[in-house]
Enzyme design. Structure first.
Site, short mmCIF file in Angstrom:
data_model
loop_
_atom_site.label_atom_id
_atom_site.label_comp_id
_atom_site.label_asym_id
_atom_site.label_seq_id
_atom_site.Cartn_x
_atom_site.Cartn_y
_atom_site.Cartn_z
N TYR A 233 0.82 -1.21 0.00
CA TYR A 233 0.00 0.00 0.00
C TYR A 233 0.86 1.26 0.00
O TYR A 233 0.43 2.31 -0.47
CB TYR A 233 -0.92 0.03 1.23
CG TYR A 233 -2.25 -0.64 1.04
CD1 TYR A 233 -2.33 -1.98 0.72
CD2 TYR A 233 -3.44 0.07 1.19
CE1 TYR A 233 -3.55 -2.60 0.56
CE2 TYR A 233 -4.67 -0.54 1.03
CZ TYR A 233 -4.72 -1.88 0.72
OH TYR A 233 -5.94 -2.48 0.56
N LYS B 171 3.05 -15.09 2.06
CA LYS B 171 3.42 -15.96 0.96
C LYS B 171 4.94 -16.13 1.00
O LYS B 171 5.67 -15.70 0.10
CB LYS B 171 2.97 -15.33 -0.37
CG LYS B 171 1.47 -15.45 -0.63
CD LYS B 171 1.02 -16.84 -1.04
CE LYS B 171 1.49 -17.18 -2.45
NZ LYS B 171 1.11 -18.58 -2.79
N ASP C 148 -2.94 -17.85 0.52
CA ASP C 148 -3.93 -18.47 -0.38
C ASP C 148 -4.62 -19.65 0.32
O ASP C 148 -5.84 -19.83 0.23
CB ASP C 148 -3.30 -18.89 -1.72
CG ASP C 148 -2.08 -19.79 -1.56
OD1 ASP C 148 -1.51 -19.86 -0.43
OD2 ASP C 148 -1.67 -20.44 -2.55
N ASP D 17 -6.51 -7.01 3.80
CA ASP D 17 -7.63 -6.36 3.10
C ASP D 17 -8.52 -7.43 2.47
O ASP D 17 -9.75 -7.41 2.62
CB ASP D 17 -7.06 -5.43 2.02
CG ASP D 17 -8.16 -4.70 1.26
OD1 ASP D 17 -9.09 -4.19 1.92
OD2 ASP D 17 -8.09 -4.64 0.02
N ASP E 253 -12.38 -9.07 3.94
CA ASP E 253 -13.64 -9.06 3.17
C ASP E 253 -14.23 -10.46 3.11
O ASP E 253 -15.44 -10.65 3.22
CB ASP E 253 -13.40 -8.57 1.72
CG ASP E 253 -13.67 -7.08 1.55
OD1 ASP E 253 -13.48 -6.33 2.53
OD2 ASP E 253 -14.07 -6.67 0.44
C1 IPM Z 1 -10.55 -1.25 3.60
C2 IPM Z 1 -10.75 -0.60 2.26
C3 IPM Z 1 -9.59 0.37 2.02
C4 IPM Z 1 -8.31 -0.45 1.94
C5 IPM Z 1 -9.75 1.29 0.82
C6 IPM Z 1 -11.03 2.07 0.84
C7 IPM Z 1 -8.57 2.22 0.69
O1 IPM Z 1 -10.86 -1.56 1.26
O2 IPM Z 1 -10.46 -0.53 4.61
O3 IPM Z 1 -10.53 -2.48 3.66
O4 IPM Z 1 -7.98 -1.00 0.87
O5 IPM Z 1 -7.63 -0.55 2.96
MG MG Z 2 -10.98 -3.58 2.00
#
Ligand code: IPM
Ligand code: MG
Length: 368
Positions: free
Chosen positions: A143, A194, A227, A251, A255
């Site tokens: 990042y 990884k 993975d 990240d 999710d």
């Molecule tokens: C998160 C989001 C952010 C990230 C974006 C909005 C920059 O996806 O907080 O998970 O990638 O960290």
């Molecule tokens: Mg995210």
């Protein structure tokens, strides 16, 4: 007089203003019904800040955030700002906030509430009772790594590149946070990278191993390729207690973990650093497709605020009450669209906030 807890609210874009509005209701309720009081300020971040100040996070806003110390953010981004350069896009405002306040440890708890078990796309027996904590490194890795960019390589062709980079102290400090948290929970950590293909992953594994040997050998440590972790989260998620991982894998895996709980609209997060500052935000994004329609689920933001009560304001008692109220609402079969199920009642963002307050009122009445 009781100290006022400083809270900076950054509603942001898309559904951000709607979901943070429900937290403002909640702070009002807490002030009237408990001994806590707040000093609240509000400002813009993301696209809203670009529109107002020309940048996704102005220096003044950043300074205010640093002074206030505790920040609740809604969401950033949207199609309106999609074509802007990376360093001034809405997302850049959030990344700058995380980086400048040194909020290197991002806690993302994925908990499956019994009432929501059917909202998950996985079978109930797989997700029942699930309680995972993802600790995502938040201020390093690809990042922020340099060099990065898009360059011309001639013949009308281009090259896009980013750098994945981690240093020993960056790995150790987030590792410490994860080990400490594991001790207060199931005492088990999966460290994901990884190491089979990346030097930064190899270093990550070596440093976590060292840290474990030096200070945390009482905690069970399992190394896992990222993975494989993604696959195991779907195959047998209850094997996990704490997962510690880098910025990008965190990240993605968070999710995925969020969907185990039924909806991205349920997952809160806390980003903490070395000096008592905290940024609290839902894991979900700005959802421009449903913005302004009263369809958004405010529970992830309300639960993020509960994390602020717990970690920044040291009021676990109030955090517990807010979390129980959120669960109570789900037990009453009230649902926003994202977690709607047969036989339940679909309600708006606003009504969901009111329902949480109703559940808090009910809890007081029952205790009396
Ligand atoms: C998160 C989001 C952010 C990230 C974006 C909005 C920059 O996806 O907080 O998970 O990638 O960290
Ligand atoms: Mg995210």
């Amino acid at each position: 007089m009781a100290v006022k807890h400083k809270l900076m609210i950054l509603p942001g874009d898309g559904i951000g203003p709607e979901v943070t509005a429900e937290v403002k209701k909640l702070t009002g309720w807490l002030e009237s019904n408990s001994d806590i009081s707040f000093e609240i300020e509000e400002d813009e971040i993301g696209g809203a800040a670009i529109d107002k100040y020309g940048v996704p996070l102005s220096d003044e806003t950043l300074k205010k955030c640093a002074d206030m110390g505790t920040i609740l953010m809604g969401a950033v981004g949207g199609p309106k700002w999609d074509d802007i350069d990376y360093n001034i896009r809405p997302e850049a405002g959030l990344l700058k906030l995380r980086k400048e306040l040194d909020l290197f440890a991002n806690l993302r708890p994925a908990i499956v509430f019994d009432a929501l078990i059917d909202a998950s796309t996985l079978k109930p027996e797989i997700v029942k009772g699930l309680d995972i904590l993802i600790v995502r490194e938040l201020t390093g890795g690809v990042y922020f790594g340099e060099p990065r960019g898009i360059e011309d390589i001639g013949n009308g062709e281009r090259r896009g590149f980013n750098t994945q980079v981690y240093t020993t102290p960056e790995i150790r400090r987030v590792g410490c946070v994860a080990f400490e948290l594991a001790r207060k929970r199931g005492n088990k950590i999966h460290s994901c990278e990884k190491a089979n293909v990346m030097e930064s992953g190899k270093l990550w594994r070596e440093e976590i191993t060292k840290l474990h040997q030096e200070h945390y050998s009482d905690v069970e440590l399992i190394h896992m390729y990222a993975d494989n972790c993604a696959m195991q989260l779907l195959r047998n998620p209850s094997q996990f207690d704490v997962i510690v991982t880098d910025n990008l894998f965190g990240d993605i895996l968070s999710d995925e973990a969020a969907m185990l709980t039924g909806s991205l609209g349920m997952l809160p997060s806390a980003s903490l650093g070395g000096d008592d500052k905290g940024l609290y935000e839902p894991v979900h994004g700005s959802a421009p497709d449903i913005a302004g329609q009263g369809k958004a689920n405010p529970l992830a933001t309300i639960l993020s605020f509960a994390m602020a009560l717990r970690y920044s304001f040291e009021r676990s008692d109030l955090a517990d009450r807010v979390e129980h109220a959120a669960q109570d609402v789900l037990t009453q079969e009230l649902r926003t669209a994202d977690i709607m199920a047969v036989g339940c009642t679909e309600i708006s963002t606003n009504a969901m906030g009111d329902a949480v307050i109703g559940a808090l009122d009910k809890a007081i009445a029952e205790a009396a």
